[in-house]
Design a protein around this motif. Structure first.
Motif, PDB file in Angstrom:
ATOM      1  N   GLY A 159     -13.529  -7.949   2.936  1.00 18.46           N
ATOM      2  CA  GLY A 159     -14.716  -7.998   2.081  1.00 18.46           C
ATOM      3  C   GLY A 159     -15.996  -8.461   2.744  1.00 18.46           C
ATOM      4  N   MET A 196      -6.120  -7.507  -2.795  1.00 19.41           N
ATOM      5  CA  MET A 196      -6.254  -6.048  -2.746  1.00 19.41           C
ATOM      6  C   MET A 196      -4.909  -5.369  -2.418  1.00 19.41           C
ATOM      7  SD  MET A 196      -9.403  -6.231  -3.549  1.00 19.41           S
ATOM      8  CE  MET A 196     -10.086  -4.576  -3.451  1.00 19.41           C
ATOM      9  N   GLY A 229     -11.732  -4.483   1.447  1.00 24.95           N
ATOM     10  CA  GLY A 229     -12.556  -4.053   0.317  1.00 24.95           C
ATOM     11  C   GLY A 229     -12.722  -5.118  -0.755  1.00 24.95           C
ATOM     12  N   ALA A 230     -12.271  -6.338  -0.495  1.00 29.11           N
ATOM     13  CA  ALA A 230     -12.378  -7.413  -1.495  1.00 29.11           C
ATOM     14  C   ALA A 230     -13.835  -7.629  -1.913  1.00 29.11           C
ATOM     15  CB  ALA A 230     -11.817  -8.719  -0.923  1.00 29.11           C
ATOM     16  N   ALA A 231     -14.032  -7.901  -3.206  1.00 29.91           N
ATOM     17  CA  ALA A 231     -15.394  -8.131  -3.700  1.00 29.91           C
ATOM     18  C   ALA A 231     -15.939  -9.447  -3.170  1.00 29.91           C
ATOM     19  CB  ALA A 231     -15.401  -8.125  -5.222  1.00 29.91           C
ATOM     20  N   GLN A 232     -15.032 -10.406  -2.975  1.00 24.96           N
ATOM     21  CA  GLN A 232     -15.467 -11.703  -2.422  1.00 24.96           C
ATOM     22  C   GLN A 232     -14.635 -12.013  -1.180  1.00 24.96           C
ATOM     23  OE1 GLN A 232     -14.504 -13.535  -6.243  1.00 24.96           O
ATOM     24  NE2 GLN A 232     -16.440 -14.636  -6.069  1.00 24.96           N
ATOM     25  N   GLN A 292     -22.958 -12.963   5.114  1.00 29.68           N
ATOM     26  CA  GLN A 292     -21.561 -13.352   4.825  1.00 29.68           C
ATOM     27  C   GLN A 292     -20.824 -13.663   6.133  1.00 29.68           C
ATOM     28  OE1 GLN A 292     -20.479  -9.663   2.821  1.00 29.68           O
ATOM     29  NE2 GLN A 292     -20.297 -10.736   0.860  1.00 29.68           N
ATOM     30  N   PRO A 305      -8.718 -11.931  -3.673  1.00 30.86           N
ATOM     31  CA  PRO A 305      -7.984 -11.060  -4.591  1.00 30.86           C
ATOM     32  C   PRO A 305      -6.822 -10.305  -3.936  1.00 30.86           C
ATOM     33  CG  PRO A 305     -10.033 -10.009  -3.927  1.00 30.86           C
ATOM     34  CD  PRO A 305     -10.036 -11.364  -3.303  1.00 30.86           C
ATOM     35  N   ARG A 362     -19.220  -7.697   4.423  1.00 34.30           N
ATOM     36  CA  ARG A 362     -20.072  -6.502   4.570  1.00 34.30           C
ATOM     37  C   ARG A 362     -21.467  -6.824   5.081  1.00 34.30           C
ATOM     38  NH1 ARG A 362     -17.352  -5.987  -0.118  1.00 34.30           N
ATOM     39  NH2 ARG A 362     -16.118  -4.101  -0.450  1.00 34.30           N
ATOM     40  N   THR A 391     -13.987  -1.911   6.393  1.00 27.34           N
ATOM     41  CA  THR A 391     -14.658  -1.007   5.461  1.00 27.34           C
ATOM     42  C   THR A 391     -16.089  -0.694   5.876  1.00 27.34           C
ATOM     43  OG1 THR A 391     -13.293  -1.980   3.735  1.00 27.34           O
ATOM     44  CG2 THR A 391     -15.180  -0.673   3.016  1.00 27.34           C
ATOM     45  N   ARG A 446      -8.161 -18.793  -4.560  1.00 27.32           N
ATOM     46  CA  ARG A 446      -9.411 -18.946  -3.803  1.00 27.32           C
ATOM     47  C   ARG A 446      -9.881 -20.402  -3.712  1.00 27.32           C
ATOM     48  NH1 ARG A 446     -12.780 -15.212  -2.454  1.00 27.32           N
ATOM     49  NH2 ARG A 446     -14.606 -16.426  -3.022  1.00 27.32           N
TER      50      ARG A 446
END
Ligand code: 1GP
Length: 246
Positions: free
Chosen positions: A202, A135, A176-179, A208, A133, A204, A224, A148
């Motif tokens: 993203g 960001m 901070g990307a969700a994916q 992942q 995304p 975290r 993050t 993506r």
């Protein structure tokens, strides 16, 4: 030691972890504590930077404090040429290859280059692309985001970077990307490129990080998770342990 050699040698043994610390998010003392925590949990380098408008004074104070408390290499991850610290061990000399803003592609670099020469800072040549995304960095950098599911486009950018002589290629999903960056995209880049592959945005969870290391990332960047975490040691330690297992 040259920071590039350090990265190239270390990646032959294991996946590297680098922690991103934004000097604008906390005091230099606190940034120093975060850098120290990174060293304690087994990270391999500190990346300093991340937001626009960082002042020379804040950057210098932050880097000096980090150098005082940790032996990890400190690498400047610049957004613009406005602030360059002579105290870093190296700077990513990077181009945001999929930006529509010529300044991000080559303008800031032309402004910063003579200062880097004068200060004698090691440069790490890097192609940088922003994937959905994207960001804040995608917006501020006016990126023409890579979709993506378009691994081929990521590879094509990587090949162009490689043929331009860049050593490093950074796939960025945005802080901070969700994916995070898709595993398939990393696999395709690994298969087709002869470069050091850096993946961030993203990430975290240990799982992942591990999946991306397995797919071929040479360096995993997290920012993050370091700043948000109240128990940095435990959370990051697990994440770093997971990617070092690969
Ligand atoms: C940003 O890829 C880095 O440039 C880190 O992203 O803050 O989501 O870890 P996160």
């Amino acid at each position: 030691m040259k920071v590039l050699d350090y990265i190239l040698e270390k990646k032959e043994e294991e996946t590297l972890h680098m922690g991103l610390i934004d000097p604008d998010e906390q005091s230099p003392e606190k940034s120093g504590e975060l850098a120290q925590a990174l060293e304690e949990v087994g990270s391999d380098a500190v990346m300093v930077g991340g937001s626009t408008g960082i002042t020379q004074e804040n950057l210098d104070k932050t880097v000096r404090e980090m150098k005082r408390v940790t032996d990890l290499p400190i690498i400047h991850f610049p957004t613009e040429a406005g602030a360059i610290s002579p105290h870093v061990d190296a700077i990513y000399f990077m181009s945001m290859l999929n930006s529509k803003d010529i300044n991000r592609v080559i303008g800031e670099q032309v402004v910063g280059a003579p200062h880097i020469k004068k200060l004698g800072i090691q440069t790490l040549p890097m192609g940088y692309v922003v994937v959905e995304p994207g960001m804040t960095v995608g917006e501020v950098g006016k990126a023409d985001l890579i979709s993506r599911d378009d691994a081929e486009m990521a590879v094509n950018f990587g090949l162009a970077a490689q043929y331009l002589g860049m050593e490093l290629f950074y796939l960025e999903a945005g802080s901070g990307a969700a994916q995070p960056i898709p595993v398939e995209m990393i696999k395709a880049c690994k298969k087709n490129l002869d470069m050091t592959l850096i993946v961030g945005g993203g990430i975290r969870k240990p799982e992942q990080a591990k999946k991306r290391a397995e797919a071929g990332a040479d360096v995993i960047v997290t920012g993050t998770v370091l700043e948000e975490s109240s128990n940095i040691d435990l959370k990051l330690e697990k994440l770093i342990r997971a990617l070092k297992e690969v």
